[in-house]
Design a protein around this motif. Structure first.
Motif, PDB file in Angstrom:
ATOM      1  N   GLU A 175       0.842  -1.200   0.000  1.00 57.78           N
ATOM      2  CA  GLU A 175       0.000   0.000   0.000  1.00 57.78           C
ATOM      3  C   GLU A 175       0.876   1.249   0.000  1.00 57.78           C
ATOM      4  OE1 GLU A 175      -3.538   0.067   2.587  1.00 57.78           O
ATOM      5  OE2 GLU A 175      -2.933   2.109   3.128  1.00 57.78           O
ATOM      6  N   ILE A 176       0.451   2.244  -0.734  1.00 60.41           N
ATOM      7  CA  ILE A 176       1.160   3.530  -0.768  1.00 60.41           C
ATOM      8  C   ILE A 176       0.175   4.611  -0.346  1.00 60.41           C
ATOM      9  CG2 ILE A 176       2.215   5.269  -2.282  1.00 60.41           C
ATOM     10  CD1 ILE A 176       3.229   2.976  -4.039  1.00 60.41           C
ATOM     11  N   ALA A 177       0.594   5.507   0.545  1.00 64.94           N
ATOM     12  CA  ALA A 177      -0.242   6.662   0.913  1.00 64.94           C
ATOM     13  C   ALA A 177       0.650   7.886   0.913  1.00 64.94           C
ATOM     14  CB  ALA A 177      -0.856   6.445   2.289  1.00 64.94           C
ATOM     15  N   LEU A 178       0.262   8.922   0.185  1.00 58.22           N
ATOM     16  CA  LEU A 178       1.052  10.151   0.189  1.00 58.22           C
ATOM     17  C   LEU A 178       0.231  11.362  -0.246  1.00 58.22           C
ATOM     18  CD1 LEU A 178       1.805  10.470  -3.073  1.00 58.22           C
ATOM     19  CD2 LEU A 178       3.479   8.745  -2.491  1.00 58.22           C
ATOM     20  N   SER A 179       0.778  12.529   0.031  1.00 62.70           N
ATOM     21  CA  SER A 179       0.130  13.785  -0.379  1.00 62.70           C
ATOM     22  C   SER A 179       1.144  14.636  -1.128  1.00 62.70           C
ATOM     23  CB  SER A 179      -0.326  14.594   0.833  1.00 62.70           C
ATOM     24  OG  SER A 179      -0.975  13.777   1.744  1.00 62.70           O
ATOM     25  N   ALA A 180       0.633  15.513  -1.997  1.00 59.67           N
ATOM     26  CA  ALA A 180       1.532  16.436  -2.706  1.00 59.67           C
ATOM     27  C   ALA A 180       0.738  17.680  -3.085  1.00 59.67           C
ATOM     28  CB  ALA A 180       2.108  15.770  -3.943  1.00 59.67           C
ATOM     29  N   GLU A 236       0.391  16.840 -10.695  1.00 52.56           N
ATOM     30  CA  GLU A 236       1.657  16.404 -11.288  1.00 52.56           C
ATOM     31  C   GLU A 236       2.609  15.886 -10.210  1.00 52.56           C
ATOM     32  OE1 GLU A 236       0.123  19.122 -12.424  1.00 52.56           O
ATOM     33  OE2 GLU A 236      -0.004  18.882 -14.614  1.00 52.56           O
ATOM     34  N   ALA A 237       2.712  16.656  -9.118  1.00 50.05           N
ATOM     35  CA  ALA A 237       3.606  16.246  -8.025  1.00 50.05           C
ATOM     36  C   ALA A 237       3.112  14.938  -7.406  1.00 50.05           C
ATOM     37  CB  ALA A 237       3.687  17.343  -6.974  1.00 50.05           C
ATOM     38  N   LEU A 238       1.799  14.799  -7.294  1.00 53.83           N
ATOM     39  CA  LEU A 238       1.219  13.585  -6.716  1.00 53.83           C
ATOM     40  C   LEU A 238       1.554  12.358  -7.575  1.00 53.83           C
ATOM     41  CD1 LEU A 238      -0.600  12.922  -4.248  1.00 53.83           C
ATOM     42  CD2 LEU A 238      -2.573  13.093  -5.765  1.00 53.83           C
ATOM     43  N   GLU A 246       7.569   6.224  -5.768  1.00 52.74           N
ATOM     44  CA  GLU A 246       7.417   5.272  -4.663  1.00 52.74           C
ATOM     45  C   GLU A 246       7.234   3.845  -5.198  1.00 52.74           C
ATOM     46  OE1 GLU A 246       8.021   6.143  -1.694  1.00 52.74           O
ATOM     47  OE2 GLU A 246       7.403   4.345  -0.606  1.00 52.74           O
ATOM     48  N   VAL A 247       6.503   3.730  -6.309  1.00 50.81           N
ATOM     49  CA  VAL A 247       6.331   2.408  -6.940  1.00 50.81           C
ATOM     50  C   VAL A 247       7.700   1.860  -7.372  1.00 50.81           C
ATOM     51  CG1 VAL A 247       5.388   1.185  -8.944  1.00 50.81           C
ATOM     52  CG2 VAL A 247       3.954   2.834  -7.703  1.00 50.81           C
ATOM     53  N   LEU A 248       8.527   2.719  -7.982  1.00 51.42           N
ATOM     54  CA  LEU A 248       9.872   2.298  -8.409  1.00 51.42           C
ATOM     55  C   LEU A 248      10.664   1.790  -7.214  1.00 51.42           C
ATOM     56  CD1 LEU A 248      11.169   5.094 -10.856  1.00 51.42           C
ATOM     57  CD2 LEU A 248      10.488   2.763 -11.414  1.00 51.42           C
ATOM     58  N   PHE A 249      10.573   2.538  -6.120  1.00 52.79           N
ATOM     59  CA  PHE A 249      11.329   2.175  -4.913  1.00 52.79           C
ATOM     60  C   PHE A 249      10.878   0.814  -4.374  1.00 52.79           C
ATOM     61  CE2 PHE A 249      11.428   2.146  -0.245  1.00 52.79           C
ATOM     62  CZ  PHE A 249      12.803   2.141  -0.061  1.00 52.79           C
ATOM     63  N   ILE A 250       9.568   0.641  -4.176  1.00 53.39           N
ATOM     64  CA  ILE A 250       9.054  -0.609  -3.599  1.00 53.39           C
ATOM     65  C   ILE A 250       9.368  -1.790  -4.522  1.00 53.39           C
ATOM     66  CG2 ILE A 250       6.949  -1.856  -2.932  1.00 53.39           C
ATOM     67  CD1 ILE A 250       5.765   0.824  -2.082  1.00 53.39           C
ATOM     68  N   VAL A 252      -4.154   7.215  -1.930  1.00 55.98           N
ATOM     69  CA  VAL A 252      -3.924   5.898  -1.332  1.00 55.98           C
ATOM     70  C   VAL A 252      -4.004   4.893  -2.481  1.00 55.98           C
ATOM     71  CG1 VAL A 252      -4.753   4.152   0.290  1.00 55.98           C
ATOM     72  CG2 VAL A 252      -4.919   6.580   0.887  1.00 55.98           C
ATOM     73  N   ALA A 253      -3.011   4.006  -2.566  1.00 54.13           N
ATOM     74  CA  ALA A 253      -3.017   3.016  -3.648  1.00 54.13           C
ATOM     75  C   ALA A 253      -2.738   1.627  -3.086  1.00 54.13           C
ATOM     76  CB  ALA A 253      -1.965   3.377  -4.694  1.00 54.13           C
ATOM     77  N   HIS A 254      -3.505   0.651  -3.556  1.00 53.17           N
ATOM     78  CA  HIS A 254      -3.260  -0.748  -3.206  1.00 53.17           C
ATOM     79  C   HIS A 254      -2.646  -1.427  -4.425  1.00 53.17           C
ATOM     80  CE1 HIS A 254      -5.443  -0.387   0.526  1.00 53.17           C
ATOM     81  NE2 HIS A 254      -6.373   0.292  -0.138  1.00 53.17           N
ATOM     82  N   LEU A 255      -1.469  -1.989  -4.243  1.00 52.72           N
ATOM     83  CA  LEU A 255      -0.759  -2.618  -5.364  1.00 52.72           C
ATOM     84  C   LEU A 255      -0.825  -4.134  -5.228  1.00 52.72           C
ATOM     85  CD1 LEU A 255       2.575  -0.535  -5.314  1.00 52.72           C
ATOM     86  CD2 LEU A 255       0.332   0.152  -6.165  1.00 52.72           C
TER      87      LEU A 255
END
Lengths: 135, 477
Positions: A48-53, A57-59, A66-70, A91-94
């Motif tokens: 799961e990824i959760a973040l704000s921007a 574009e920034a989001l 973050e996807v690249l990192f995980i 919020v994203a569920h991968l």
């Protein structure tokens, strides 16, 4: 899902369109995985990824970074993302599987996501995305 | 040529102040007429954008392999005064210290021609492609030492010869590295990737010296006609990519904090001496050192295979040189009649220090720094030497490679990896890659002719030709 790769001399350029921001972000995510690992991807493991921007574009840039990192540190190749955006929070569920050299070696490493060539626009039909992956 | 660009020499072009608003200095680039026909307007726009940055000195420059990048054009060079200038990840790129090195061997072409077993063994010894992990377990303490000491760490850990360090730009270690500004995420990515090649245009090639243009320099560099050499092209892997990603975010905030007006959001930057600028520089230098350690580990893997296979001495494969082509450096340059400490950004450009400059190996002081320009898998690579003209015109910089002319998507549509590999084999070049796409992606047809790019830098005099090498065994990432 609707995205296509557009000719770009040095890097990989993707265009996508979708009725909602959630689907647009999910399409960008799928394009990223396709470029890196090819079409043969399955589910089974979840992250799961959760973040704000500050803006869309920034989001998107932060989400894909973050996807690249995980993907790299957990050695996972994702098939699908369920994205929920509320204002400037995501919020994203991968859903993915462990990297398999025999099935996932058909792509190109993406080094990073920048604002280079990144544009999200909206019209009566929904959202459009233009993005360049630095490879 | 693009409207508004002025010709000022056979191969020199100027983008005058006023080409776009707020330019502080003119743009300059070096290009032949035929390379000018494939120049992208977007790349010239980016060159002009860089000219608007605070503290830029003399010119916003681009080498003949100029093409559209993010922030700076690829092939872009710009120097900034320490007092007023800025530092920008857009002037370095994601792959911090992507670079090239070349070592020689005592072997001749006949010893390795047609030896698929050698190419296979090298391929197995050097992890390549997406998802490749290092066989070497690097502890977090070792990782920190890699980032602080670069190639020096690798040699101390047994991955090379003390003499290798003398033949690396900055002796393989930027002393300004500060690993405390490298995030936990970047470190996590760095641990499993020491000694891995990566993908895209990165490669390891066995090459043969085909032509010597400058016998004196070639002899000083240790190059002889017909000799087999090994060239390695790669960078700082996920660690460097993450350093760029992390600091782009902090520098975007810094751009606002310091009221810097930018023509393009991709040029996010901070004053060189601000806390944000120093943090990026320290982290970037740490990633650059990781890249030097990485190339040193790959060198070790290749030397070990060659020594075992051909019964030659590990010590008999000295390094010609190692150059960084994506980096920002603190260097002294002559400016307005005095020596000034400046910050030079090279984004897809190679340092090319001339005779007598600092940081050149003592035995090459008279000749100039070796410059290594990689080709693509079917075409020539070149060794050149740095010049005094480069010190005067380009802050001691020259081109970095051929530059693409065909997109990856087009390459995949038009070219078959299998056919390209077969065609190369007919030319005596054995290619090994994780998949056919990687071969089509990087086929010789997708690149500009490196011959023409190096001819321009040679004619302009910002580096001079020493030798030409061509590949006979290629490992693609």
């Amino acid at each position: 899902m609707s995205f296509e790769e557009i000719s770009h001399t040095a890097d990989v350029r993707i265009q996508a369109q979708a009725p909602t921001r959630n689907e647009l972000f999910s399409d960008a995510f799928t394009a990223l995985m396709q470029v890196m690992y090819g079409p043969d991807r399955k589910g089974g493991q979840h992250r799961e990824i959760a973040l704000s921007a500050e803006d869309d574009e920034a989001l998107l840039r932060d989400f894909l970074s973050e996807v690249l990192f995980i993907s790299e540190v957990d050695g996972l190749v994702f098939v699908q993302a369920t994205v929920m955006i509320d204002g400037h929070t995501l919020v994203a569920h991968l859903d993915g599987e462990p990297f398999d050299r025999n099935r996932h070696s058909f792509g190109t490493e993406v080094k990073g996501i920048s604002y280079s060539g990144l544009a999200i626009t909206r019209d009566a039909n929904g959202y459009m995305l233009d993005i360049v992956f630095d490879v | 040529m693009i409207d508004g660009v002025k010709r000022i020499g056979l191969y020199e072009w100027e983008v005058p102040v006023g080409f776009i608003p707020h330019m502080r200095v003119p743009g300059r680039f070096f290009l032949s007429e035929s390379l000018g026909r494939i120049l992208e307007p977007g790349a010239v726009q980016q060159l002009a954008n860089v000219a608007t940055l605070p503290g830029i000195i003399r010119h916003s420059l681009a080498m003949p392999d100029i093409h559209w990048g993010y922030g700076f054009p690829i092939g872009g060079v710009a120097a900034f005064s320490l007092a007023e200038g800025v530092i920008s990840p857009g002037g370095v790129g994601f792959d911090i210290n992507c670079g090239v090195r070349l070592f020689t061997t005592p072997l001749a072409e006949k010893d390795i021609a047609g030896r698929r077993d050698l190419v296979d063994e090298l391929y197995n010894a050097v992890p390549t492609g997406v998802g490749a992990k290092s066989p070497v377990k690097v502890s977090s303490g070792s990782l920190d030492s890699m980032m602080m000491n670069g190639a020096r760490w690798a040699v101390k850990a047994g991955y090379g010869l003390p003499g290798d360090l003398e033949r690396c730009e900055d002796k393989g270690c930027m002393k300004q590295a500060d690993s405390s500004h490298v995030s936990a995420k970047a470190k996590q990515r760095g641990v499993p990737q020491g000694g891995t090649l990566g993908s895209g245009n990165h490669f390891l090639e066995m090459q043969v010296v085909r032509e010597i243009y400058d016998p004196e320099a070639a002899q000083a560099f240790g190059l002889a006609s017909g000799q087999v050499c090994c060239m390695i092209h790669c960078g700082s892997r996920g660690l460097g990519h993450q350093v760029c990603t992390d600091h782009l975010k902090t520098l975007e905030l810094a751009t606002k904090k310091y009221h810097i007006t930018l023509p393009d959001r991709q040029l996010a930057c901070a004053p060189i001496l601000s806390p944000e600028g120093k943090a990026y520089f320290g982290a970037m230098a740490a990633a650059a050192n990781y890249a030097w350690a990485n190339r040193q580990m790959i060198t070790h893997a290749a030397r070990t295979v060659l020594a075992k296979k051909f019964g030659i001495d590990y010590d008999g494969m000295p390094l010609v040189y190692d150059v960084a082509h994506n980096v920002a450096k603190r260097e002294e340059h002559q400016y307005e009649g005095k020596r000034e400490d400046v910050c030079v950004h090279r984004k897809g450009a190679t340092r090319a220090f001339g005779p007598g400059a600092s940081d050149i190996p003592a035995d090459l002081a008279r000749i100039g720094q070796p410059v290594i320009i990689p080709g693509s898998m079917g075409t020539s690579s070149y060794v050149l030497k740095g010049t005094r003209t480069a010190m005067e015109k380009t802050f001691g910089s020259t081109c970095h490679g051929a530059g693409r002319i065909m997109s990856r998507s087009q390459a995949k549509k038009q070219l078959s990896g299998k056919e390209i590999a077969a065609g190369l084999l007919r030319m005596g070049i054995i290619v090994r890659a994780p998949n056919e796409n990687a071969i089509a992606d990087e086929a010789p047809e997708v690149y500009k002719s490196s011959d023409e790019v190096v001819n321009v830098v040679h004619e302009v005099g910002i580096s001079r030709l020493v030798a030409r090498l061509s590949p006979i065994g290629v490992i693609k990432g």
